[in-house]
Design a protein around this motif. Structure first.
Motif, mmCIF file in Angstrom:
data_model
loop_
_atom_site.group_PDB
_atom_site.id
_atom_site.type_symbol
_atom_site.label_atom_id
_atom_site.label_comp_id
_atom_site.label_asym_id
_atom_site.label_seq_id
_atom_site.Cartn_x
_atom_site.Cartn_y
_atom_site.Cartn_z
ATOM 1 N N ALA A 158 -63.470 -12.908 16.939
ATOM 2 C CA ALA A 158 -63.593 -11.461 17.446
ATOM 3 C C ALA A 158 -63.017 -10.961 18.780
ATOM 4 N N TRP A 159 -62.718 -11.985 19.783
ATOM 5 C CA TRP A 159 -62.168 -11.675 20.925
ATOM 6 C C TRP A 159 -60.595 -11.476 20.645
ATOM 7 N N GLN A 160 -60.202 -12.288 19.938
ATOM 8 C CA GLN A 160 -58.563 -12.278 19.907
ATOM 9 C C GLN A 160 -57.968 -11.389 19.067
ATOM 10 N N LEU A 161 -58.494 -10.626 17.877
ATOM 11 C CA LEU A 161 -57.993 -9.698 17.251
ATOM 12 C C LEU A 161 -57.876 -8.244 17.888
ATOM 13 N N PHE A 180 -55.696 -10.512 30.950
ATOM 14 C CA PHE A 180 -56.331 -9.525 30.846
ATOM 15 C C PHE A 180 -57.652 -9.599 29.955
ATOM 16 N N ARG A 181 -57.576 -10.335 29.046
ATOM 17 C CA ARG A 181 -58.975 -10.826 28.310
ATOM 18 C C ARG A 181 -59.813 -11.261 29.198
ATOM 19 N N ASP A 182 -59.764 -12.127 30.188
ATOM 20 C CA ASP A 182 -60.864 -12.589 31.120
ATOM 21 C C ASP A 182 -61.202 -11.568 32.227
ATOM 22 N N ALA A 183 -60.237 -10.926 32.430
ATOM 23 C CA ALA A 183 -60.397 -9.997 33.559
ATOM 24 C C ALA A 183 -61.265 -8.756 33.100
ATOM 25 N N GLN A 196 -68.652 -10.170 43.686
ATOM 26 C CA GLN A 196 -68.264 -10.411 42.186
ATOM 27 C C GLN A 196 -67.752 -8.914 41.801
ATOM 28 N N ALA A 197 -68.564 -7.909 41.902
ATOM 29 C CA ALA A 197 -68.121 -6.775 41.306
ATOM 30 C C ALA A 197 -67.022 -6.008 41.916
ATOM 31 N N GLN A 198 -66.613 -6.602 43.125
ATOM 32 C CA GLN A 198 -65.471 -6.094 43.651
ATOM 33 C C GLN A 198 -63.962 -6.778 43.307
ATOM 34 N N GLU A 199 -64.187 -8.097 43.135
ATOM 35 C CA GLU A 199 -63.404 -9.080 42.759
ATOM 36 C C GLU A 199 -62.734 -8.683 41.410
ATOM 37 N N ALA A 200 -63.616 -8.294 40.444
ATOM 38 C CA ALA A 200 -63.339 -7.963 38.877
ATOM 39 C C ALA A 200 -62.335 -6.845 38.786
ATOM 40 N N PRO A 201 -62.595 -5.606 39.435
ATOM 41 C CA PRO A 201 -61.558 -4.732 39.292
ATOM 42 C C PRO A 201 -60.319 -4.801 39.929
ATOM 43 N N ALA A 202 -60.537 -5.645 41.211
ATOM 44 C CA ALA A 202 -59.090 -5.934 41.989
ATOM 45 C C ALA A 202 -58.253 -6.887 40.958
ATOM 46 N N ARG A 203 -58.905 -7.779 40.148
ATOM 47 C CA ARG A 203 -58.039 -8.752 39.253
ATOM 48 C C ARG A 203 -57.411 -7.720 38.231
ATOM 49 N N VAL A 204 -58.058 -6.726 37.756
ATOM 50 C CA VAL A 204 -57.689 -6.032 36.663
ATOM 51 C C VAL A 204 -56.721 -4.938 37.225
ATOM 52 N N TYR A 205 -56.743 -4.770 38.237
ATOM 53 C CA TYR A 205 -55.579 -3.631 38.955
ATOM 54 C C TYR A 205 -54.330 -4.472 39.295
#
Length: 422
Positions: A158-161, A180-183, A196-205
């Motif tokens: 389900a994650w991979q496709l 990208f999957r993990d972030a 944690q909520a600040q770390e998540a978008p920082a990693r995505v960006y």
């Protein structure tokens, strides 16, 4: 629906606002409780931020097409524009972004335009053979496990496709795909601490920055290259380029992952319905719509704002200028007034299965809706054709929901594949 200066009405069930469960422990129990309080009711988001939760399908449609309902916090949410919203509010990424999801009026049309051409019905349907190839490759990998070995269907299928399909559309190479999957998944969690909520978008960006750098040096026939070209022409700013990719990476993945997750679980736990599908009595298109209705992949979407006082005449509710709204698609999908007294039951033959709002409504209707439908249909059909004896390795009640009132899925789906079909 008309605009009015009438003071904001109380929700039908008076009393304290309903505090949404940030852990998402019982999406549909909460949805039913909110429905009991009326078509819309006062709720508290994380950090005690007040909002209306809208659950009635008719009211949702009226609001999502109303000219005085906006998604632009920077223009229409006083708590945001006045600085009342804390800088470390856990869900701030959802209102800080500047992309088609958070825009209003002409700004929305401008930001949606560079994305729309990539998701036309013709272009999306042309992807079906590529999706089928990816599905069968994933099933071949799954088949390496023994028939009685426990495997995580969410992580390995389900994650991979959707990850691979989104990667192909956006031009994401294998070197970035797993990151990208993990972030991206963390953007949908609602139980994060402010840190944690600040770390998540920082990693995505950070990852988006790497992707944009790669595609600027070596552009291709993909959506990221198209957005970079739009930025170079001056059609969108650099922050809008980055935020448009945040939208695409999240939206093109999370919805489909959760739909595949719940679709597989529902069919494993409703063997009678699965038999009807495998015998050809029910089409896979029907089961796709019922999965989306029965288990809306995005349970609650945030946020919208009243540009002026908005009166909904059928319900008598008034949403005052500046009020924040969240839309509960999980509640709408199981509304008994639309789907009957058995709305909580999974039934692919249901005549109202397609009458759902899982992809939104109005100008913000999900661009990737047709792509998601194709992925779900192809993937579930091929999965159960290959593994007709697929079964959960734990009782369905032991599956752990994602810690989110936004995203409706499971942390894992342990299964035993059984022997593959000849």
């Amino acid at each position: 629906m008309t605009t009015s200066s009438t003071p904001s009405a109380e929700a039908p069930a008076a009393g304290c606002p309903y505090r949404l469960d940030v852990t998402g422990s019982d999406i549909h129990g909460e949805a039913a409780a909110l429905r009991e309080r009326g078509a819309a009711t006062r709720v508290l988001l994380p950090g005690d931020v007040p909002a209306w939760a809208v659950t009635d399908p008719g009211l949702i449609r009226r609001l999502l097409t109303h000219p005085d309902i906006s998604k632009d916090a920077a223009r229409h949410w006083p708590a945001y524009t006045s600085g009342q919203l804390p800088a470390d509010w856990p869900l701030r990424i959802w209102v800080d972004v500047r992309n088609a999801l958070s825009a209003y009026g002409e700004e929305h049309r401008r930001l949606r335009r560079p994305l729309a051409s990539a998701f036309t019905a013709r272009r999306v349907r042309a992807l079906a053979p590529q999706i089928e190839t990816l599905v069968h490759a994933l099933l071949d990998e799954l088949q390496n496990a023994g028939p009685d070995e426990v495997v995580d269907l969410r992580a390995r299928f389900a994650w991979q496709l959707p990850l691979q399909v989104a990667g192909a559309i956006l031009g994401v190479g294998e070197d970035l795909r797993d990151d990208f999957r993990d972030a991206a998944g963390a953007l949908f969690a609602t139980d994060l601490t402010p840190e944690q909520a600040q770390e998540a978008p920082a990693r995505v960006y950070e990852l988006i920055g790497r992707l944009v750098e790669q595609k600027t040096k070596a552009p291709g026939d993909d959506v990221t290259s198209g957005l970079i070209a739009a930025h170079q022409r001056g059609d969108i700013s650099h922050p809008e380029l980055l935020d448009s990719l945040v939208l695409l990476i999240g939206a093109s993945h999370e919805t489909t992952v959760d739909a595949l997750d719940h679709g597989a679980v529902n069919l494993m736990t409703h063997r009678d319905q699965l038999t009807r599908l495998l015998d050809g009595e029910i089409a896979w298109e029907q089961v796709t719509e019922e999965v989306l209705r029965h288990q809306a992949p995005i349970a609650t979407i945030i946020m919208r704002f009243a540009v002026a006082d908005v009166v909904d005449e059928p319900t008598g509710l008034t949403f005052a200028q500046g009020d924040a709204l969240v839309i509960n698609y999980a509640a709408a999908g199981r509304d008994p007034a639309v789907h009957g007294p058995d709305a909580d039951q999974f039934d692919p033959g249901r005549p109202t299965a397609r009458d759902h709002l899982a992809f939104g409504h109005g100008v913000h209707l999900c661009l990737g809706a047709e792509l998601a439908r194709i992925e779900i249909r192809i993937a579930l059909d091929a999965l159960f054709a290959r593994f007709p004896d697929l079964q959960l390795a734990v009782p369905a009640g032991d599956l752990v929901p994602l810690p989110s009132f936004i995203s409706n899925g499971h942390e894992s789906v342990p299964v035993r594949l059984g022997r593959p079909a000849a």
